[in-house]
Design an enzyme around this catalytic site. Structure first.
Site, PDB file in Angstrom:
ATOM      1  N   ARG A   1      16.890  14.603 -14.064  1.00  0.00           N
ATOM      2  CA  ARG A   1      16.573  16.022 -14.283  1.00  0.00           C
ATOM      3  C   ARG A   1      15.716  16.210 -15.535  1.00  0.00           C
ATOM      4  NH1 ARG A   1      22.632  17.701 -13.697  1.00  0.00           N
ATOM      5  NH2 ARG A   1      22.782  15.422 -13.777  1.00  0.00           N
TER       6      ARG A   1
ATOM      7  N   THR B   1      28.905   1.492  -9.244  1.00  0.00           N
ATOM      8  CA  THR B   1      28.954   0.778  -7.960  1.00  0.00           C
ATOM      9  C   THR B   1      28.349   1.642  -6.854  1.00  0.00           C
ATOM     10  OG1 THR B   1      31.259   1.550  -7.810  1.00  0.00           O
ATOM     11  CG2 THR B   1      30.940  -0.746  -8.419  1.00  0.00           C
TER      12      THR B   1
ATOM     13  N   ASN C   1      25.609   3.643  -7.462  1.00  0.00           N
ATOM     14  CA  ASN C   1      24.181   3.886  -7.746  1.00  0.00           C
ATOM     15  C   ASN C   1      23.237   3.018  -6.899  1.00  0.00           C
ATOM     16  OD1 ASN C   1      24.788   4.654 -11.241  1.00  0.00           O
ATOM     17  ND2 ASN C   1      24.348   6.080  -9.584  1.00  0.00           N
TER      18      ASN C   1
ATOM     19  N   ASP D   1      24.295  10.596 -18.231  1.00  0.00           N
ATOM     20  CA  ASP D   1      23.788  11.270 -17.024  1.00  0.00           C
ATOM     21  C   ASP D   1      22.729  12.330 -17.354  1.00  0.00           C
ATOM     22  OD1 ASP D   1      23.612  11.792 -14.325  1.00  0.00           O
ATOM     23  OD2 ASP D   1      25.283  13.205 -14.329  1.00  0.00           O
TER      24      ASP D   1
HETATM   25  C1  IPE Z   1      27.277   8.558 -13.055  1.00  0.00           C
HETATM   26  O1  IPE Z   1      26.187   9.380 -12.807  1.00  0.00           O
HETATM   27  C2  IPE Z   1      26.833   7.146 -13.239  1.00  0.00           C
HETATM   28  C3  IPE Z   1      26.040   6.877 -14.433  1.00  0.00           C
HETATM   29  C4  IPE Z   1      25.654   7.743 -15.323  1.00  0.00           C
HETATM   30  C5  IPE Z   1      25.656   5.506 -14.599  1.00  0.00           C
HETATM   31  P1  IPE Z   1      25.717   9.739 -11.335  1.00  0.00           P
HETATM   32  O2  IPE Z   1      24.504  10.584 -11.491  1.00  0.00           O
HETATM   33  O3  IPE Z   1      25.605   8.521 -10.522  1.00  0.00           O
HETATM   34  O4  IPE Z   1      26.965  10.592 -10.792  1.00  0.00           O
HETATM   35  P2  IPE Z   1      27.042  11.679  -9.638  1.00  0.00           P
HETATM   36  O5  IPE Z   1      26.365  11.108  -8.437  1.00  0.00           O
HETATM   37  O6  IPE Z   1      26.353  12.910 -10.134  1.00  0.00           O
HETATM   38  O7  IPE Z   1      28.514  11.921  -9.445  1.00  0.00           O
HETATM   39  C1  IPE Z   2      21.860   8.756 -15.099  1.00  0.00           C
HETATM   40  O1  IPE Z   2      20.877   9.714 -14.834  1.00  0.00           O
HETATM   41  C2  IPE Z   2      21.372   7.341 -14.900  1.00  0.00           C
HETATM   42  C3  IPE Z   2      22.019   6.622 -13.795  1.00  0.00           C
HETATM   43  C4  IPE Z   2      22.911   7.097 -12.979  1.00  0.00           C
HETATM   44  C5  IPE Z   2      21.616   5.253 -13.597  1.00  0.00           C
HETATM   45  P1  IPE Z   2      20.592  10.191 -13.356  1.00  0.00           P
HETATM   46  O2  IPE Z   2      19.538   9.338 -12.773  1.00  0.00           O
HETATM   47  O3  IPE Z   2      21.829  10.298 -12.564  1.00  0.00           O
HETATM   48  O4  IPE Z   2      19.996  11.648 -13.645  1.00  0.00           O
HETATM   49  P2  IPE Z   2      20.240  12.934 -12.767  1.00  0.00           P
HETATM   50  O5  IPE Z   2      21.689  13.154 -12.655  1.00  0.00           O
HETATM   51  O6  IPE Z   2      19.598  12.658 -11.430  1.00  0.00           O
HETATM   52  O7  IPE Z   2      19.553  14.028 -13.523  1.00  0.00           O
HETATM   53 MG    MG Z   3      23.172  11.789 -12.280  1.00  0.00          MG
END
Ligand code: IPE
Ligand code: IPE
Ligand code: MG
Length: 245
Positions: A31, A73, A75, A27
């Protein structure tokens, strides 16, 4: 006689006490990009590169299982162009992985409902799993369209089906586990979430019952092998009691 026990040097994990299975919520890509004034998609590209570096590090130090959360699921709620970029990066990663498989010898598996993915991606997934089946190094499980609740529901359905057919084993935590994507794989010893969020976001709900958790503000594209070593060292300082004393 040796006066000193051969031990790790400061700042390095003890290789004789490694977690067998590490799971990572990858994650913070968005950002990471935002802080650089880049589009979120650039963060996903950097995250995919980092995944390669971390998988290689796990293989080099002797981790047996690495499970990474790549797409949940939930995303699908993201803008279609972001979802398309992530899927495109996965395709690119798999094509490259297939080309270098004999060299890397990493066993790749996929957890999640991949049936709804594009035909190209499904073909690549099938090919990757088929070729890498025989490799004996680190096993990397990529969670793709994965959700812990969805996994438990599917396992329940599969168990119910077996029960109807008279082929179900007596229902225990152990027998139920064999209906999960993670069948035959030990539960994660260490679950890592970079990016500062302190939640599971539907990751390995069943399997993480007794996992150790490690949270860090470092964003996933910056979570380098040194950061992983720090997480492993923190894990090695924990006292796991499993409800005992
Ligand atoms: C969790 O991250 C899923 C993955 C890293 C694939 P998210 O960014 O989707 O989680 P939330 O929305 O902050 O809980
Ligand atoms: C994790 O990074 C990747 C996926 C969830 C696919 P994010 O895209 O959630 O990154 P942040 O949380 O927005 O920084
Ligand atoms: Mg994220």
């Amino acid at each position: 006689m040796r006066l000193f026990r051969k031990s790790k040097s400061a700042g390095e994990p003890d290789l004789s006490k490694l977690p067998r299975h590490i799971a990572i919520i990858m994650d913070g890509n968005g950002r990471w990009a935002k802080r650089r004034g880049l589009p979120r998609t650039a963060g996903h590209a950097a995250g995919a590169e980092n995944f390669r570096a971390i998988a290689t590090h796990c293989k080099n130090i002797g981790i047996e299982y690495l499970t990474v959360y790549a797409f949940s699921t939930e995303n699908w709620k993201r803008p279609p162009d972001e979802v398309a970029t992530i899927m495109g990066l996965l395709e690119k990663y798999l094509r490259e992985a297939i080309a270098q498989m004999e060299r890397d010898r990493v066993k790749l598996k996929f957890f999640g409902d991949t049936s709804v993915l594009s035909e190209d991606l499904r073909t690549l997934i099938a090919e990757t799993e088929a070729i890498s089946k025989r490799f004996e190094g680190v096993q990397v499980n990529i969670c793709l369209n994965y959700g812990g609740r969805d996994e438990i529901l599917r396992a329940t359905e599969a168990y119910a089906e077996a029960y109807k057919n008279g082929t179900a084993p007596p229902l225990t935590a152990e027998s139920f586990s064999t209906y999960l994507y993670s069948a035959n794989i030990p539960d994660p010893d260490l679950v890592i979430r970079p990016s500062g969020e302190m939640r599971l976001s539907n990751f390995l709900l069943w399997q993480s019952a007794y996992s150790e958790f490690y949270f860090t503000k470092t964003l996933w594209p910056n979570f380098n092998p040194h950061e992983l070593d720090k997480a492993i060292i923190a894990f090695q300082e924990r006292d796991r009691r499993y409800g005992g004393i």
